[in-house]
Design a protein around this motif. Sequence first.
Motif, PDB file in Angstrom:
ATOM      1  N   ASP A 106       0.821  -1.209   0.000  1.00 28.23           N
ATOM      2  CA  ASP A 106       0.000   0.000   0.000  1.00 28.23           C
ATOM      3  C   ASP A 106       0.857   1.263   0.000  1.00 28.23           C
ATOM      4  O   ASP A 106       1.744   1.412   0.842  1.00 28.23           O
ATOM      5  CB  ASP A 106      -0.921   0.043   1.224  1.00 28.23           C
ATOM      6  N   GLY A 107       0.580   2.159  -0.964  1.00 17.48           N
ATOM      7  CA  GLY A 107       1.220   3.464  -1.000  1.00 17.48           C
ATOM      8  C   GLY A 107       2.712   3.452  -1.240  1.00 17.48           C
ATOM      9  O   GLY A 107       3.386   4.429  -0.916  1.00 17.48           O
ATOM     10  N   SER A 108       3.250   2.376  -1.825  1.00 22.99           N
ATOM     11  CA  SER A 108       4.711   2.248  -1.934  1.00 22.99           C
ATOM     12  C   SER A 108       5.164   1.788  -3.305  1.00 22.99           C
ATOM     13  O   SER A 108       4.404   1.226  -4.088  1.00 22.99           O
ATOM     14  CB  SER A 108       5.219   1.225  -0.911  1.00 22.99           C
ATOM     15  N   VAL A 109       6.458   2.020  -3.535  1.00 26.45           N
ATOM     16  CA  VAL A 109       7.199   1.403  -4.636  1.00 26.45           C
ATOM     17  C   VAL A 109       8.249   0.530  -3.976  1.00 26.45           C
ATOM     18  O   VAL A 109       9.002   0.994  -3.127  1.00 26.45           O
ATOM     19  CB  VAL A 109       7.882   2.451  -5.538  1.00 26.45           C
ATOM     20  N   VAL A 110       8.281  -0.745  -4.334  1.00 29.85           N
ATOM     21  CA  VAL A 110       9.204  -1.706  -3.738  1.00 29.85           C
ATOM     22  C   VAL A 110      10.050  -2.309  -4.859  1.00 29.85           C
ATOM     23  O   VAL A 110       9.538  -2.563  -5.948  1.00 29.85           O
ATOM     24  CB  VAL A 110       8.419  -2.834  -3.018  1.00 29.85           C
ATOM     25  N   GLN A 113       1.314   5.267  -7.648  1.00 25.59           N
ATOM     26  CA  GLN A 113       2.712   5.526  -7.288  1.00 25.59           C
ATOM     27  C   GLN A 113       3.532   5.770  -8.558  1.00 25.59           C
ATOM     28  O   GLN A 113       3.223   5.234  -9.625  1.00 25.59           O
ATOM     29  CB  GLN A 113       3.298   4.365  -6.495  1.00 25.59           C
ATOM     30  N   ALA A 114       4.588   6.571  -8.423  1.00 25.95           N
ATOM     31  CA  ALA A 114       5.348   6.971  -9.604  1.00 25.95           C
ATOM     32  C   ALA A 114       6.822   7.151  -9.285  1.00 25.95           C
ATOM     33  O   ALA A 114       7.212   7.317  -8.128  1.00 25.95           O
ATOM     34  CB  ALA A 114       4.784   8.283 -10.153  1.00 25.95           C
ATOM     35  N   LEU A 115       7.625   7.139 -10.332  1.00 28.02           N
ATOM     36  CA  LEU A 115       9.020   7.559 -10.285  1.00 28.02           C
ATOM     37  C   LEU A 115       9.106   8.794 -11.167  1.00 28.02           C
ATOM     38  O   LEU A 115       8.711   8.758 -12.342  1.00 28.02           O
ATOM     39  CB  LEU A 115       9.954   6.466 -10.811  1.00 28.02           C
ATOM     40  N   SER A 116       9.604   9.889 -10.620  1.00 33.05           N
ATOM     41  CA  SER A 116       9.681  11.139 -11.379  1.00 33.05           C
ATOM     42  C   SER A 116      10.688  11.009 -12.520  1.00 33.05           C
ATOM     43  O   SER A 116      11.503  10.083 -12.563  1.00 33.05           O
ATOM     44  CB  SER A 116      10.048  12.295 -10.457  1.00 33.05           C
ATOM     45  N   ASP A 140      20.262   7.645 -21.765  1.00 32.28           N
ATOM     46  CA  ASP A 140      20.325   9.107 -21.712  1.00 32.28           C
ATOM     47  C   ASP A 140      19.050   9.830 -22.151  1.00 32.28           C
ATOM     48  O   ASP A 140      19.074  11.040 -22.342  1.00 32.28           O
ATOM     49  CB  ASP A 140      21.520   9.636 -22.526  1.00 32.28           C
ATOM     50  N   VAL A 141      17.936   9.117 -22.315  1.00 27.73           N
ATOM     51  CA  VAL A 141      16.662   9.749 -22.656  1.00 27.73           C
ATOM     52  C   VAL A 141      15.824   9.816 -21.376  1.00 27.73           C
ATOM     53  O   VAL A 141      15.584   8.786 -20.746  1.00 27.73           O
ATOM     54  CB  VAL A 141      15.911   8.967 -23.755  1.00 27.73           C
ATOM     55  N   PRO A 142      15.368  10.999 -20.982  1.00 29.94           N
ATOM     56  CA  PRO A 142      14.565  11.112 -19.756  1.00 29.94           C
ATOM     57  C   PRO A 142      13.284  10.271 -19.840  1.00 29.94           C
ATOM     58  O   PRO A 142      12.656  10.196 -20.900  1.00 29.94           O
ATOM     59  CB  PRO A 142      14.226  12.604 -19.685  1.00 29.94           C
ATOM     60  N   HIS A 143      12.946   9.659 -18.715  1.00 33.65           N
ATOM     61  CA  HIS A 143      11.729   8.846 -18.653  1.00 33.65           C
ATOM     62  C   HIS A 143      11.134   8.933 -17.247  1.00 33.65           C
ATOM     63  O   HIS A 143      11.827   9.267 -16.289  1.00 33.65           O
ATOM     64  CB  HIS A 143      12.008   7.395 -19.045  1.00 33.65           C
ATOM     65  N   SER A 144       9.833   8.646 -17.166  1.00 31.71           N
ATOM     66  CA  SER A 144       9.135   8.602 -15.882  1.00 31.71           C
ATOM     67  C   SER A 144       8.145   7.453 -15.925  1.00 31.71           C
ATOM     68  O   SER A 144       7.781   6.968 -17.002  1.00 31.71           O
ATOM     69  CB  SER A 144       8.413   9.921 -15.596  1.00 31.71           C
ATOM     70  N   VAL A 145       7.715   7.014 -14.745  1.00 32.47           N
ATOM     71  CA  VAL A 145       6.842   5.843 -14.629  1.00 32.47           C
ATOM     72  C   VAL A 145       5.733   6.162 -13.645  1.00 32.47           C
ATOM     73  O   VAL A 145       5.999   6.680 -12.560  1.00 32.47           O
ATOM     74  CB  VAL A 145       7.646   4.623 -14.103  1.00 32.47           C
ATOM     75  N   GLU A 146       4.472   5.835 -14.011  1.00 33.44           N
ATOM     76  CA  GLU A 146       3.351   5.965 -13.087  1.00 33.44           C
ATOM     77  C   GLU A 146       2.461   4.743 -13.215  1.00 33.44           C
ATOM     78  O   GLU A 146       2.034   4.391 -14.318  1.00 33.44           O
ATOM     79  CB  GLU A 146       2.532   7.224 -13.353  1.00 33.44           C
ATOM     80  N   ALA A 147       2.184   4.107 -12.084  1.00 34.17           N
ATOM     81  CA  ALA A 147       1.308   2.924 -12.070  1.00 34.17           C
ATOM     82  C   ALA A 147      -0.148   3.361 -12.132  1.00 34.17           C
ATOM     83  O   ALA A 147      -0.603   4.137 -11.290  1.00 34.17           O
ATOM     84  CB  ALA A 147       1.564   2.090 -10.818  1.00 34.17           C
ATOM     85  N   MET A 148      -0.885   2.873 -13.112  1.00 34.26           N
ATOM     86  CA  MET A 148      -2.297   3.183 -13.243  1.00 34.26           C
ATOM     87  C   MET A 148      -3.140   2.302 -12.315  1.00 34.26           C
ATOM     88  O   MET A 148      -4.287   2.620 -12.029  1.00 34.26           O
ATOM     89  CB  MET A 148      -2.753   2.994 -14.700  1.00 34.26           C
ATOM     90  N   GLU A 149      -2.555   1.223 -11.852  1.00 35.39           N
ATOM     91  CA  GLU A 149      -3.172   0.267 -10.932  1.00 35.39           C
ATOM     92  C   GLU A 149      -2.023  -0.493 -10.265  1.00 35.39           C
ATOM     93  O   GLU A 149      -0.873  -0.334 -10.681  1.00 35.39           O
ATOM     94  CB  GLU A 149      -4.100  -0.685 -11.685  1.00 35.39           C
ATOM     95  N   PRO A 150      -2.278  -1.289  -9.230  1.00 37.98           N
ATOM     96  CA  PRO A 150      -1.177  -2.073  -8.651  1.00 37.98           C
ATOM     97  C   PRO A 150      -0.464  -2.871  -9.757  1.00 37.98           C
ATOM     98  O   PRO A 150      -1.127  -3.548 -10.552  1.00 37.98           O
ATOM     99  CB  PRO A 150      -1.871  -2.980  -7.645  1.00 37.98           C
ATOM    100  N   SER A 151       0.855  -2.754  -9.802  1.00 40.27           N
ATOM    101  CA  SER A 151       1.606  -3.292 -10.943  1.00 40.27           C
ATOM    102  C   SER A 151       2.955  -3.843 -10.526  1.00 40.27           C
ATOM    103  O   SER A 151       3.545  -3.392  -9.545  1.00 40.27           O
ATOM    104  CB  SER A 151       1.842  -2.173 -11.980  1.00 40.27           C
TER     105      SER A 151
END
Length: 110
Positions: free
Chosen positions: A23-27, A48-51, A90-101
Amino acid sequence: MSYESYGGDKGPFRMEDLVKVQDGSVVSRTVIDRPEGTVTAFAFDGGQALSEHSAPYDALVQMIQGAMEIKVGGVPHSVKAGEWLMMPADVPHSVEAMEPSIMVLTMVRG
């Protein structure tokens, strides 16, 4: 981490058994860490996301379960369980979970 330390000596395994959504985390859990590259399993709770960040190495994302929006160079990609996505060095990227993933990130250093 060695092959034996995560139970690989017992035969096949499932990534979702190595890392659990919390819950509420990135592991994360490193499966392989070698000079040539790494394999890391990540579990994201929904929302949850990684900027945005970049890495000096090519990377390959494999979605194990759930769905994420992964932006690579500002371009959004919807990635679902069973799909793969390349992320160039070297290409910027970000990640956001739309559901538990759960995803697996393979980074190639060599």
